[in-house]
Scaffold this active site. Sequence first.
Site, PDB file in Angstrom:
ATOM      1  N   GLY A  12       0.452  -1.017   0.261  1.00  0.00           N
ATOM      2  CA  GLY A  12       0.127  -0.244  -0.238  1.00  0.00           C
ATOM      3  C   GLY A  12       0.825   1.284  -0.224  1.00  0.00           C
ATOM      4  CE1 TYR A 146      -9.512   0.676   9.566  1.00  0.00           C
ATOM      5  CE2 TYR A 146      -9.897   1.569  11.130  1.00  0.00           C
ATOM      6  CZ  TYR A 146      -8.923   1.236  10.261  1.00  0.00           C
ATOM      7  OH  TYR A 146      -7.641   2.043   9.967  1.00  0.00           O
TER       8      TYR A 146
HETATM    9  P1  NAD Z   1      -4.834   5.342   2.011  1.00  0.00           P
HETATM   10  O1  NAD Z   1      -5.970   5.202   1.003  1.00  0.00           O
HETATM   11  O2  NAD Z   1      -3.952   6.433   1.120  1.00  0.00           O
HETATM   12  O3  NAD Z   1      -3.772   4.158   1.242  1.00  0.00           O
HETATM   13  C1  NAD Z   1      -4.250   2.252   1.484  1.00  0.00           C
HETATM   14  C2  NAD Z   1      -2.548   2.408   0.857  1.00  0.00           C
HETATM   15  O4  NAD Z   1      -2.933   0.641   0.553  1.00  0.00           O
HETATM   16  C3  NAD Z   1      -3.380   2.337  -0.563  1.00  0.00           C
HETATM   17  O5  NAD Z   1      -1.694   2.928  -1.708  1.00  0.00           O
HETATM   18  C4  NAD Z   1      -4.175   1.705  -1.306  1.00  0.00           C
HETATM   19  O6  NAD Z   1      -4.084   0.914  -2.846  1.00  0.00           O
HETATM   20  C5  NAD Z   1      -3.291   0.406  -0.523  1.00  0.00           C
HETATM   21  N1  NAD Z   1      -4.139  -0.586  -0.582  1.00  0.00           N
HETATM   22  C6  NAD Z   1      -5.906  -1.261  -0.151  1.00  0.00           C
HETATM   23  N2  NAD Z   1      -6.138  -2.542  -0.218  1.00  0.00           N
HETATM   24  C7  NAD Z   1      -5.040  -2.979  -0.901  1.00  0.00           C
HETATM   25  C8  NAD Z   1      -4.728  -4.555  -1.491  1.00  0.00           C
HETATM   26  N3  NAD Z   1      -5.982  -5.212  -1.014  1.00  0.00           N
HETATM   27  N4  NAD Z   1      -3.793  -5.173  -1.870  1.00  0.00           N
HETATM   28  C9  NAD Z   1      -2.450  -3.769  -1.918  1.00  0.00           C
HETATM   29  N5  NAD Z   1      -2.582  -2.564  -1.802  1.00  0.00           N
HETATM   30  C10 NAD Z   1      -4.093  -2.223  -0.941  1.00  0.00           C
HETATM   31  O7  NAD Z   1      -5.047   5.097   3.532  1.00  0.00           O
HETATM   32  P2  NAD Z   1      -3.686   5.156   4.853  1.00  0.00           P
HETATM   33  O8  NAD Z   1      -4.926   6.024   5.921  1.00  0.00           O
HETATM   34  O9  NAD Z   1      -2.606   5.364   3.906  1.00  0.00           O
HETATM   35  O10 NAD Z   1      -4.113   4.299   5.482  1.00  0.00           O
HETATM   36  C11 NAD Z   1      -3.209   3.119   5.278  1.00  0.00           C
HETATM   37  C12 NAD Z   1      -3.048   1.987   6.483  1.00  0.00           C
HETATM   38  O11 NAD Z   1      -3.448   2.368   8.069  1.00  0.00           O
HETATM   39  C13 NAD Z   1      -4.384   1.654   6.549  1.00  0.00           C
HETATM   40  O12 NAD Z   1      -3.769   0.190   6.887  1.00  0.00           O
HETATM   41  C14 NAD Z   1      -5.441   2.397   7.685  1.00  0.00           C
HETATM   42  O13 NAD Z   1      -5.955   1.165   8.272  1.00  0.00           O
HETATM   43  C15 NAD Z   1      -4.217   2.274   8.896  1.00  0.00           C
HETATM   44  N6  NAD Z   1      -4.377   3.383   9.049  1.00  0.00           N
HETATM   45  C16 NAD Z   1      -5.045   5.329   8.587  1.00  0.00           C
HETATM   46  C17 NAD Z   1      -5.402   5.579   9.913  1.00  0.00           C
HETATM   47  C18 NAD Z   1      -5.957   7.034   9.098  1.00  0.00           C
HETATM   48  O14 NAD Z   1      -6.450   8.016   9.864  1.00  0.00           O
HETATM   49  N7  NAD Z   1      -5.334   7.748   7.965  1.00  0.00           N
HETATM   50  C19 NAD Z   1      -5.605   5.851  11.339  1.00  0.00           C
HETATM   51  C20 NAD Z   1      -5.523   4.365  11.915  1.00  0.00           C
HETATM   52  C21 NAD Z   1      -4.632   3.228  10.695  1.00  0.00           C
END
Ligand code: NAD
Length: 245
Positions: A12, A146
């Site tokens: 990701g 989630y």
């Molecule tokens: P984002 O949507 O900007 O990025 C997510 C990334 O994961 C993208 O590159 C997407 O293409 C990739 N992805 C999603 N499903 C996929 C799959 N099946 N196979 C391969 N790649 C996949 O989101 P983000 O906020 O950067 O989130 C990244 C991680 O951080 C996630 O696991 C999310 O749960 C976690 N997170 C985010 C937050 C927040 O507030 N943004 C808080 C806590 C945890």
Amino acid sequence: MRYENKVAVVTGGTSGIGLSTAQMLASEGARVAICGRDEAALAAARKDFGFLSIRADVSKLADLEHFYQEVSALGKIDFLFANAGIYKAAPLADTTEQMFDELIAINIKGLFFTVQKALPYLNEGAAIVLNSSVLNQKAWPGNSIYAATKAAVRSLARGLAADLTDRNIRVNAVSPGPTFTPIFGRLGLPEQELKGIAEQILSGIPMKRFGTSEEIAKAVLFLGCADSSFVTGTELVVDGGLGQF
Ligand code: NAD
């Protein structure tokens, strides 16, 4: 340059926290490989940052196997950030089987096999960071599935650390609080509704702001290098105090 001569992998890595971490790893000297599902974003990361960018859906084991075969061209892996994940929320009564299955398939199954399929390619002494969430310890209405996936990720940091300690591989979790990334935009909600949700979230964060993906990346880089050489099985919560008070 804590990652000089190291091979670092970010799942990701095309967006948000993953992209910021990949950029920071490269700026500290790593050769970086990323995967994601969006071809255009992968091509942009290849062109703009020179990452080895491979299309792979982490919920598909064949995709993961192909990804690691391609990554092996860079050498053995010193650092793996199992970051790919999705966010979906809905009132309890409206939660569908499809939403349930998708969250489990990507956030738990995908993350587990991201680590398992990496095993033949990991260097002795490698480090792994799993992306959990502060919601592994806190309930928000509409977020139970989630949050449950992220509690599983927190648990996997302990379990996988125990499995890999004999190879001197450390496994830890980073648990971000609300962080400003494209993840909320992917909910497909009207802008006004998103604004309302953001304001509601903000009012509960002691530091009264969202985190930035760079702030999460800094914690990930700490857990991934020798600065944290005696740390394994734990989590680093980066949440502006949300989980504490
Ligand atoms: P984002 O949507 O900007 O990025 C997510 C990334 O994961 C993208 O590159 C997407 O293409 C990739 N992805 C999603 N499903 C996929 C799959 N099946 N196979 C391969 N790649 C996949 O989101 P983000 O906020 O950067 O989130 C990244 C991680 O951080 C996630 O696991 C999310 O749960 C976690 N997170 C985010 C937050 C927040 O507030 N943004 C808080 C806590 C945890």
